[in-house]
Structures are given as C-alpha cells and as structure tokens.
Design a protein around this motif. Structure first.
Motif, mmCIF file in Angstrom:
data_model
loop_
_atom_site.group_PDB
_atom_site.id
_atom_site.type_symbol
_atom_site.label_atom_id
_atom_site.label_comp_id
_atom_site.label_asym_id
_atom_site.label_seq_id
_atom_site.Cartn_x
_atom_site.Cartn_y
_atom_site.Cartn_z
ATOM 1 N N GLU A 220 0.801 -1.223 0.000
ATOM 2 C CA GLU A 220 0.000 0.000 0.000
ATOM 3 C C GLU A 220 0.836 1.277 0.000
ATOM 4 O O GLU A 220 0.305 2.362 -0.175
ATOM 5 C CB GLU A 220 -0.931 0.014 1.213
ATOM 6 C CG GLU A 220 -2.005 -1.041 1.157
ATOM 7 C CD GLU A 220 -2.857 -1.107 2.403
ATOM 8 O OE1 GLU A 220 -2.508 -0.464 3.414
ATOM 9 O OE2 GLU A 220 -3.878 -1.808 2.362
ATOM 10 N N SER A 221 2.129 1.162 0.184
ATOM 11 C CA SER A 221 2.981 2.338 0.289
ATOM 12 C C SER A 221 3.219 2.977 -1.073
ATOM 13 O O SER A 221 3.344 2.295 -2.089
ATOM 14 C CB SER A 221 4.322 1.957 0.913
ATOM 15 O OG SER A 221 5.151 3.087 0.986
ATOM 16 N N GLU A 222 3.286 4.288 -1.068
ATOM 17 C CA GLU A 222 3.615 5.038 -2.286
ATOM 18 C C GLU A 222 5.126 5.097 -2.511
ATOM 19 O O GLU A 222 5.580 5.380 -3.606
ATOM 20 C CB GLU A 222 3.071 6.472 -2.183
ATOM 21 C CG GLU A 222 1.557 6.543 -2.086
ATOM 22 C CD GLU A 222 0.885 6.120 -3.376
ATOM 23 O OE1 GLU A 222 1.393 6.436 -4.463
ATOM 24 O OE2 GLU A 222 -0.161 5.444 -3.280
ATOM 25 N N ILE A 223 5.891 4.831 -1.473
ATOM 26 C CA ILE A 223 7.347 4.906 -1.538
ATOM 27 C C ILE A 223 7.887 3.696 -2.282
ATOM 28 O O ILE A 223 7.483 2.568 -2.028
ATOM 29 C CB ILE A 223 7.958 4.993 -0.126
ATOM 30 C CG1 ILE A 223 7.498 6.276 0.557
ATOM 31 C CG2 ILE A 223 9.474 4.901 -0.171
ATOM 32 C CD1 ILE A 223 7.937 6.399 1.991
ATOM 33 N N LYS A 224 8.817 3.932 -3.160
ATOM 34 C CA LYS A 224 9.423 2.856 -3.930
ATOM 35 C C LYS A 224 10.856 2.547 -3.490
ATOM 36 O O LYS A 224 11.356 1.479 -3.748
ATOM 37 C CB LYS A 224 9.429 3.208 -5.423
ATOM 38 C CG LYS A 224 8.060 3.483 -5.989
ATOM 39 C CD LYS A 224 7.185 2.264 -5.930
ATOM 40 C CE LYS A 224 5.831 2.562 -6.543
ATOM 41 N NZ LYS A 224 4.848 1.566 -6.241
ATOM 42 N N ASP A 225 11.503 3.494 -2.834
ATOM 43 C CA ASP A 225 12.880 3.294 -2.389
ATOM 44 C C ASP A 225 12.888 2.351 -1.184
ATOM 45 O O ASP A 225 12.142 2.547 -0.221
ATOM 46 C CB ASP A 225 13.503 4.635 -2.006
ATOM 47 C CG ASP A 225 14.933 4.490 -1.538
ATOM 48 O OD1 ASP A 225 15.799 4.214 -2.375
ATOM 49 O OD2 ASP A 225 15.159 4.637 -0.314
ATOM 50 N N ILE A 226 13.739 1.321 -1.219
ATOM 51 C CA ILE A 226 13.757 0.307 -0.170
ATOM 52 C C ILE A 226 14.107 0.899 1.183
ATOM 53 O O ILE A 226 13.461 0.593 2.189
ATOM 54 C CB ILE A 226 14.726 -0.839 -0.542
ATOM 55 C CG1 ILE A 226 14.214 -1.571 -1.779
ATOM 56 C CG2 ILE A 226 14.882 -1.813 0.622
ATOM 57 C CD1 ILE A 226 15.161 -2.596 -2.342
ATOM 58 N N ASN A 227 15.109 1.763 1.244
ATOM 59 C CA ASN A 227 15.509 2.355 2.524
ATOM 60 C C ASN A 227 14.401 3.231 3.110
ATOM 61 O O ASN A 227 14.098 3.156 4.297
ATOM 62 C CB ASN A 227 16.791 3.174 2.378
ATOM 63 C CG ASN A 227 17.988 2.314 2.080
ATOM 64 O OD1 ASN A 227 18.074 1.172 2.506
ATOM 65 N ND2 ASN A 227 18.932 2.864 1.324
#
Length: 71
Positions: free
Chosen positions: A23-30
């Motif tokens: 569900e997260s909009e963030i794509k960067d793993i960190n």
C-alpha cells in the motif's frame, strides 16, 4: 512469524505486514523501511516480507536502483 497460528496472531504474521509494503507510495527500499519500521520487529523481518512478496510475484525489486515495483 510467516503465517498465523495458535501462537502467532494475524497482525504479527508476514501475511498482514505485507500490506504495508503493497500500500505504500514509496518505492525506495531504505525509505520504505524507515516509514514502516514500527510495523516490523527488525530489519530481517522486513526482508523476509520482501522475499515473500517477491516469491508470490507481487513485487519486482530493482537492486541497482534500490526500488520496489508493485505488480
């Protein structure tokens, strides 16, 4: 830890925790881990969840760019 049982509740299982990644909009793993680290006991549980989602073909991981693509 992975699936609910008599000892492990649904909320503690990786099945439920995988929703935070999907569900997260963030794509960067960190950044994704930093945003959701309160939901995981430790970084290894986060990585196991990524492995689970990859195994069931719900995400693709670009290791060079360090991003996650939800399928």
């Amino acid at each position: 830890m992975i699936v609910p049982s008599k000892i492990i509740t649904l909320e503690e299982s990786i099945l439920m925790k995988s929703k935070f990644i999907l569900e997260s909009e963030i794509k960067d793993i960190n950044q994704l881990f930093e945003e959701n680290k309160h939901s995981f006991q430790d970084p290894s549980e986060f990585l196991i969840t990524l492995d689970f989602l990859f195994a069931i073909n719900k995400i693709n991981v670009d290791y060079e760019k360090r991003i996650i693509n939800v399928i």
